[in-house]
Design an enzyme around this catalytic site. Structure first.
Site, PDB file in Angstrom:
ATOM      1  N   SER A 156     -12.676  26.778  29.478  1.00 48.41           N
ATOM      2  CA  SER A 156     -12.211  27.087  30.841  1.00 48.41           C
ATOM      3  C   SER A 156     -11.002  27.998  30.665  1.00 48.41           C
ATOM      4  O   SER A 156     -10.399  28.024  29.582  1.00 48.41           O
ATOM      5  CB  SER A 156     -11.789  25.773  31.513  1.00 48.41           C
ATOM      6  N   TYR A 169      -7.789  17.216  31.444  1.00 58.36           N
ATOM      7  CA  TYR A 169      -8.765  18.312  31.423  1.00 58.36           C
ATOM      8  C   TYR A 169      -8.266  19.473  30.550  1.00 58.36           C
ATOM      9  O   TYR A 169      -8.997  20.015  29.721  1.00 58.36           O
ATOM     10  CB  TYR A 169      -9.004  18.775  32.862  1.00 58.36           C
TER      11      TYR A 169
HETATM   12  N1  LIG Z   1     -16.764  24.940  38.238  1.00 57.36           N
HETATM   13  C1  LIG Z   1     -15.654  25.459  37.778  1.00 57.36           C
HETATM   14  O1  LIG Z   1     -14.811  25.942  38.554  1.00 57.36           O
HETATM   15  C2  LIG Z   1     -15.390  25.509  36.293  1.00 57.36           C
HETATM   16  C3  LIG Z   1     -14.361  26.348  35.808  1.00 57.36           C
HETATM   17  C4  LIG Z   1     -14.117  26.415  34.447  1.00 57.36           C
HETATM   18  C5  LIG Z   1     -14.872  25.647  33.564  1.00 57.36           C
HETATM   19  N2  LIG Z   1     -15.851  24.830  34.055  1.00 57.36           N
HETATM   20  C6  LIG Z   1     -16.633  24.053  33.082  1.00 57.36           C
HETATM   21  O2  LIG Z   1     -17.983  24.431  33.178  1.00 57.36           O
HETATM   22  C7  LIG Z   1     -18.824  23.355  32.769  1.00 57.36           C
HETATM   23  C8  LIG Z   1     -19.948  23.180  33.774  1.00 57.36           C
HETATM   24  O3  LIG Z   1     -19.413  22.760  35.021  1.00 57.36           O
HETATM   25  P1  LIG Z   1     -20.114  23.145  36.404  1.00 57.36           P
HETATM   26  O4  LIG Z   1     -19.259  24.143  37.056  1.00 57.36           O
HETATM   27  O5  LIG Z   1     -21.541  23.463  36.160  1.00 57.36           O
HETATM   28  O6  LIG Z   1     -19.950  21.753  37.208  1.00 57.36           O
HETATM   29  P2  LIG Z   1     -21.034  20.748  37.774  1.00 57.36           P
HETATM   30  O7  LIG Z   1     -20.258  19.536  38.166  1.00 57.36           O
HETATM   31  O8  LIG Z   1     -21.883  21.408  38.789  1.00 57.36           O
HETATM   32  O9  LIG Z   1     -21.968  20.421  36.522  1.00 57.36           O
HETATM   33  C9  LIG Z   1     -21.573  19.581  35.474  1.00 57.36           C
HETATM   34  C10 LIG Z   1     -22.847  18.908  34.960  1.00 57.36           C
HETATM   35  O10 LIG Z   1     -22.487  18.098  33.836  1.00 57.36           O
HETATM   36  C11 LIG Z   1     -23.147  16.837  33.974  1.00 57.36           C
HETATM   37  N3  LIG Z   1     -22.383  15.836  33.232  1.00 57.36           N
HETATM   38  C12 LIG Z   1     -21.140  15.386  33.500  1.00 57.36           C
HETATM   39  N4  LIG Z   1     -20.784  14.428  32.630  1.00 57.36           N
HETATM   40  C13 LIG Z   1     -21.826  14.293  31.772  1.00 57.36           C
HETATM   41  C14 LIG Z   1     -22.046  13.459  30.648  1.00 57.36           C
HETATM   42  N5  LIG Z   1     -21.145  12.552  30.250  1.00 57.36           N
HETATM   43  N6  LIG Z   1     -23.215  13.587  29.967  1.00 57.36           N
HETATM   44  C15 LIG Z   1     -24.152  14.477  30.384  1.00 57.36           C
HETATM   45  N7  LIG Z   1     -24.007  15.268  31.454  1.00 57.36           N
HETATM   46  C16 LIG Z   1     -22.846  15.191  32.138  1.00 57.36           C
HETATM   47  C17 LIG Z   1     -23.159  16.596  35.497  1.00 57.36           C
HETATM   48  O11 LIG Z   1     -24.114  15.624  35.884  1.00 57.36           O
HETATM   49  C18 LIG Z   1     -23.454  17.986  36.024  1.00 57.36           C
HETATM   50  O12 LIG Z   1     -24.857  18.233  36.099  1.00 57.36           O
HETATM   51  C19 LIG Z   1     -17.907  22.152  32.613  1.00 57.36           C
HETATM   52  O13 LIG Z   1     -17.645  21.950  31.239  1.00 57.36           O
HETATM   53  C20 LIG Z   1     -16.647  22.569  33.341  1.00 57.36           C
HETATM   54  O14 LIG Z   1     -15.502  21.908  32.858  1.00 57.36           O
HETATM   55  C21 LIG Z   1     -16.137  24.744  35.382  1.00 57.36           C
END
Ligand SMILES: NC(=O)c1ccc[n+]([C@@H]2O[C@H](COP(=O)([O-])OP(=O)(O)OC[C@H]3O[C@@H](n4cnc5c(N)ncnc54)[C@H](O)[C@@H]3O)[C@@H](O)[C@H]2O)c1
Length: 277
Positions: A156, A169
């Site tokens: 991130s 985080y």
């Molecule tokens: N959305 C943002 O603004 C953002 C920004 C920077 C980084 N990220 C990172 O991107 C990645 C994806 O996030 P996203 O935006 O798709 O969010 P999201 O919440 O839509 O998707 C996250 C997915 O991970 C799954 N998940 C969570 N915990 C889990 C576990 N213990 N085992 C298996 N699956 C699990 C959830 O069920 C979900 O499907 C994450 O690592 C997040 O930290 C997101």
């Protein structure tokens, strides 16, 4: 014309929705078969997770692109479940080339000295140890294949910069970059490349949710997406408040394709310039 990852197999965590689903679809469009896992049940102290129906929908969407997909419900904290899922996927699809560790959770945890221990622990367990686990079960298959491979760990912009009330985080996402660099050094001789993407706000449930809107606009009773847009936009050099999951998928596609064959150990921001500010 063959796709950019034609004939390859990618293991993707968190593929039930959001970025993980988008990565599965983008790679499938470019010729890859997919092994997809997601937790598919809620975690205490975190936003609602993807459901079994969401993961099944990802499978349908990949199959509609004429690619194969193997799905399993597995928690990235559960090494045995992850190993069973990847072993089964490789048995069915015949190989493994690409690993995308996208599963993660995010929350506001309060000031670091006041954060609940459970809150800290489950975030580190999922966002850092879970990423390590996801690589641990896949690396033996990549090495055994003898064809090299590409791993992308989703960090991130919080992997490079602090944000208040998110020390759990931020620590995990900094840790992911350390893990990525370590793996890049350790796996290079096998021609396995390891890189990270650093997204800014992404249009997924992790960002687009009421809790975040309220944290960003505590002055409003019922803040909406329009209320946070100007604040989100101020974070960036480019005139947008957030990016789409496909923007991260396209960066990842480059990092796992042969176009980046000599790129390893990098952090690729997909951040509309926020790290410049
Ligand atoms: N959305 C943002 O603004 C953002 C920004 C920077 C980084 N990220 C990172 O991107 C990645 C994806 O996030 P996203 O935006 O798709 O969010 P999201 O919440 O839509 O998707 C996250 C997915 O991970 C799954 N998940 C969570 N915990 C889990 C576990 N213990 N085992 C298996 N699956 C699990 C959830 O069920 C979900 O499907 C994450 O690592 C997040 O930290 C997101």
């Amino acid at each position: 014309m063959p796709g950019r990852v034609e004939g390859k197999v990618a293991f993707i965590t968190g593929a039930g929705r959001g970025q993980g689903r988008s990565h599965a679809l983008r790679l499938a469009q470019e010729g890859a078969d997919i092994i997809a896992i997601d937790i598919c049940h809620d975690v205490e102290g975190a936003l609602p997770m993807a459901t079994a129906e969401d993961l099944a929908e990802t499978a349908k969407m990949v199959e509609a692109l004429d690619r194969r997909i193997v799905i399993h419900q597995a928690d990235v904290r559960d090494l045995d479940a992850l190993k069973a899922a990847v072993d089964d996927g490789v048995a069915q699809l015949g190989r493994l080339d690409i690993v995308l560790a996208s599963a993660g959770v995010a929350s506001m945890g309060g000031r670091a000295d006041k954060m609940k221990v459970d809150h800290w622990t489950h975030t580190i367990d999922i966002n850092l140890t879970g990423v390590w686990n996801s690589t641990r079960v896949a690396i033996p298959h990549l090495i055994a294949g003898g064809r090299g491979g590409a791993i992308v760990l989703t960090s991130s912009v919080g992997g490079e910069r602090a944000m208040p009330y998110m020390s759990h985080y931020i620590s995990a996402k900094h840790g992911v970059i350390g893990l990525m660099r370590s793996l890049a050094v350790e796996l290079g001789s096998h021609n396995i490349r390891v890189n990270s993407v650093l997204p800014t706000n992404v249009n997924t449930p992790m960002f687009m949710n009421e809790g975040l809107f309220k944290a960003w606009r505590p002055d409003l009773e019922q803040p909406t997406v329009d209320d946070i847009k100007p604040i989100a936009q101020m974070m960036h050099v480019l005139p947008i408040g957030w990016i789409e999951p496909e923007d991260v998928s396209n960066a990842i596609l480059f990092l796992v394709s042969d176009e980046s064959r000599y790129i390893t150990g990098i952090e690729l921001p997909v951040d509309a310039g926020t790290l410049l500010k």
